[in-house]
Design a protein around this motif. Structure first.
Motif, PDB file in Angstrom:
ATOM      1  N   GLY A   1     -45.233   9.381 100.217  1.00  0.00           N
ATOM      2  CA  GLY A   1     -44.739   8.483 101.259  1.00  0.00           C
ATOM      3  C   GLY A   1     -43.311   8.788 101.684  1.00  0.00           C
ATOM      4  N   ALA A   2     -42.901  10.035 101.570  1.00  0.00           N
ATOM      5  CA  ALA A   2     -41.527  10.428 101.902  1.00  0.00           C
ATOM      6  C   ALA A   2     -41.277  10.372 103.406  1.00  0.00           C
ATOM      7  CB  ALA A   2     -41.237  11.831 101.383  1.00  0.00           C
ATOM      8  N   SER A   3     -40.093   9.892 103.766  1.00  0.00           N
ATOM      9  CA  SER A   3     -39.742   9.766 105.183  1.00  0.00           C
ATOM     10  C   SER A   3     -38.559  10.647 105.575  1.00  0.00           C
ATOM     11  CB  SER A   3     -39.423   8.298 105.510  1.00  0.00           C
ATOM     12  OG  SER A   3     -38.353   7.836 104.715  1.00  0.00           O
ATOM     13  N   SER A   4     -38.200  11.604 104.708  1.00  0.00           N
ATOM     14  CA  SER A   4     -37.082  12.496 105.007  1.00  0.00           C
ATOM     15  C   SER A   4     -37.250  13.818 104.280  1.00  0.00           C
ATOM     16  CB  SER A   4     -35.762  11.841 104.573  1.00  0.00           C
ATOM     17  OG  SER A   4     -34.702  12.765 104.639  1.00  0.00           O
ATOM     18  N   VAL A   5     -36.821  14.906 104.916  1.00  0.00           N
ATOM     19  CA  VAL A   5     -36.850  16.231 104.293  1.00  0.00           C
ATOM     20  C   VAL A   5     -35.905  16.282 103.093  1.00  0.00           C
ATOM     21  CG1 VAL A   5     -35.062  17.265 105.743  1.00  0.00           C
ATOM     22  CG2 VAL A   5     -36.871  18.723 104.799  1.00  0.00           C
ATOM     23  N   GLU A   6     -35.000  15.316 102.989  1.00  0.00           N
ATOM     24  CA  GLU A   6     -34.036  15.284 101.890  1.00  0.00           C
ATOM     25  C   GLU A   6     -34.711  15.155 100.520  1.00  0.00           C
ATOM     26  OE1 GLU A   6     -30.841  15.990 102.413  1.00  0.00           O
ATOM     27  OE2 GLU A   6     -31.382  16.183 104.526  1.00  0.00           O
ATOM     28  N   VAL A   7     -35.964  14.684 100.466  1.00  0.00           N
ATOM     29  CA  VAL A   7     -36.663  14.577  99.181  1.00  0.00           C
ATOM     30  C   VAL A   7     -37.117  15.951  98.678  1.00  0.00           C
ATOM     31  CG1 VAL A   7     -37.470  12.234  99.649  1.00  0.00           C
ATOM     32  CG2 VAL A   7     -38.963  14.167 100.146  1.00  0.00           C
ATOM     33  N   CYS A   8     -37.104  16.949  99.550  1.00  0.00           N
ATOM     34  CA  CYS A   8     -37.507  18.305  99.180  1.00  0.00           C
ATOM     35  C   CYS A   8     -36.349  18.986  98.455  1.00  0.00           C
ATOM     36  CB  CYS A   8     -37.901  19.099 100.428  1.00  0.00           C
ATOM     37  SG  CYS A   8     -39.273  18.390 101.353  1.00  0.00           S
ATOM     38  N   LEU A   9     -36.566  19.337  97.203  1.00  0.00           N
ATOM     39  CA  LEU A   9     -35.525  19.918  96.368  1.00  0.00           C
ATOM     40  C   LEU A   9     -35.784  21.402  96.122  1.00  0.00           C
ATOM     41  CD1 LEU A   9     -35.329  17.041  93.746  1.00  0.00           C
ATOM     42  CD2 LEU A   9     -33.941  17.341  95.806  1.00  0.00           C
ATOM     43  N   ASP A  10     -34.690  22.174  95.964  1.00  0.00           N
ATOM     44  CA  ASP A  10     -34.804  23.607  95.707  1.00  0.00           C
ATOM     45  C   ASP A  10     -35.552  23.884  94.411  1.00  0.00           C
ATOM     46  OD1 ASP A  10     -33.373  24.358  97.951  1.00  0.00           O
ATOM     47  OD2 ASP A  10     -31.483  24.628  96.884  1.00  0.00           O
ATOM     48  N   CYS A  11     -36.366  24.926  94.420  1.00  0.00           N
ATOM     49  CA  CYS A  11     -36.948  25.436  93.180  1.00  0.00           C
ATOM     50  C   CYS A  11     -35.812  26.040  92.352  1.00  0.00           C
ATOM     51  CB  CYS A  11     -37.987  26.521  93.471  1.00  0.00           C
ATOM     52  SG  CYS A  11     -39.483  25.919  94.259  1.00  0.00           S
ATOM     53  N   ASP A  12     -35.936  25.980  91.037  1.00  0.00           N
ATOM     54  CA  ASP A  12     -34.919  26.554  90.158  1.00  0.00           C
ATOM     55  C   ASP A  12     -34.943  28.080  90.235  1.00  0.00           C
ATOM     56  OD1 ASP A  12     -34.097  24.068  89.187  1.00  0.00           O
ATOM     57  OD2 ASP A  12     -35.583  24.093  87.572  1.00  0.00           O
ATOM     58  N   PRO A  13     -33.826  28.734  89.868  1.00  0.00           N
ATOM     59  CA  PRO A  13     -33.846  30.196  89.782  1.00  0.00           C
ATOM     60  C   PRO A  13     -34.977  30.636  88.849  1.00  0.00           C
ATOM     61  CG  PRO A  13     -31.595  29.402  89.628  1.00  0.00           C
ATOM     62  CD  PRO A  13     -32.498  28.186  89.564  1.00  0.00           C
ATOM     63  N   GLY A  14     -35.630  31.732  89.193  1.00  0.00           N
ATOM     64  CA  GLY A  14     -36.757  32.216  88.398  1.00  0.00           C
ATOM     65  C   GLY A  14     -38.088  31.635  88.840  1.00  0.00           C
ATOM     66  N   SER A  15     -38.052  30.807  89.884  1.00  0.00           N
ATOM     67  CA  SER A  15     -39.291  30.235  90.418  1.00  0.00           C
ATOM     68  C   SER A  15     -39.236  30.240  91.936  1.00  0.00           C
ATOM     69  CB  SER A  15     -39.506  28.819  89.885  1.00  0.00           C
ATOM     70  OG  SER A  15     -38.478  27.962  90.318  1.00  0.00           O
ATOM     71  N   TYR A  16     -40.383  29.980  92.564  1.00  0.00           N
ATOM     72  CA  TYR A  16     -40.466  30.028  94.025  1.00  0.00           C
ATOM     73  C   TYR A  16     -41.543  29.070  94.512  1.00  0.00           C
ATOM     74  CZ  TYR A  16     -44.862  32.552  93.661  1.00  0.00           C
ATOM     75  OH  TYR A  16     -46.162  32.879  93.414  1.00  0.00           O
ATOM     76  N   SER A  17     -41.533  28.813  95.801  1.00  0.00           N
ATOM     77  CA  SER A  17     -42.590  28.041  96.455  1.00  0.00           C
ATOM     78  C   SER A  17     -42.677  28.520  97.889  1.00  0.00           C
ATOM     79  CB  SER A  17     -42.269  26.545  96.434  1.00  0.00           C
ATOM     80  OG  SER A  17     -43.249  25.834  97.149  1.00  0.00           O
ATOM     81  N   ASN A  18     -43.866  28.957  98.300  1.00  0.00           N
ATOM     82  CA  ASN A  18     -44.017  29.408  99.679  1.00  0.00           C
ATOM     83  C   ASN A  18     -44.961  28.527 100.476  1.00  0.00           C
ATOM     84  OD1 ASN A  18     -46.392  30.233  98.500  1.00  0.00           O
ATOM     85  ND2 ASN A  18     -46.073  32.402  98.867  1.00  0.00           N
ATOM     86  N   GLU A  19     -46.007  27.997  99.869  1.00  0.00           N
ATOM     87  CA  GLU A  19     -46.938  27.161 100.612  1.00  0.00           C
ATOM     88  C   GLU A  19     -47.374  25.922  99.856  1.00  0.00           C
ATOM     89  OE1 GLU A  19     -50.237  29.462 101.973  1.00  0.00           O
ATOM     90  OE2 GLU A  19     -48.983  30.869 103.055  1.00  0.00           O
TER      91      GLU A  19
END
Length: 105
Positions: free
Chosen positions: A52-70
């Protein structure tokens, strides 16, 4: 008059008869507008566990050594032969010729 779903919710239903048609944005997605028909995904390299997020601000960076593309809701460890030194990576960097890594992450 037709009412709009609030931010953090969306509806793909045409002719909806009630608020119950307004679904919460799932993990890894968000909507900041009223009347959304879909929720946007977190940018590459960022994820969210919020529902139920209403802002992109809830999206946090993945830690070093990890990734997210999709995936948008979980970071994945860099596989063997690849590495990631920075937070918020959309993909891991391959080891150069003559170098190797047997570790994940």
């Amino acid at each position: 008059a037709c009412k709009k779903c609030p931010p953090g919710r969306f509806s793909e239903v045409t002719g909806a008869g009630g608020f119950e048609a307004c679904n919460e944005c799932p993990r890894g997605r968000w909507s900041a507008v009223f009347g959304a028909s879909l929720c946007a995904g977190c940018p590459a390299g960022r994820v969210s566990q919020s529902i139920g997020a209403s802002s992109v601000e809830v999206c946090l960076d993945c830690d070093p050594g990890s990734y997210s593309n999709e995936s948008w809701s979980s970071c994945l460890a860099c596989p063997t032969g690849r590495w990631g030194a920075s937070p918020g990576m959309a993909k891991c960097t391959a080891c150069l010729a003559g170098r190797w890594s047997d570790a994940t992450g």
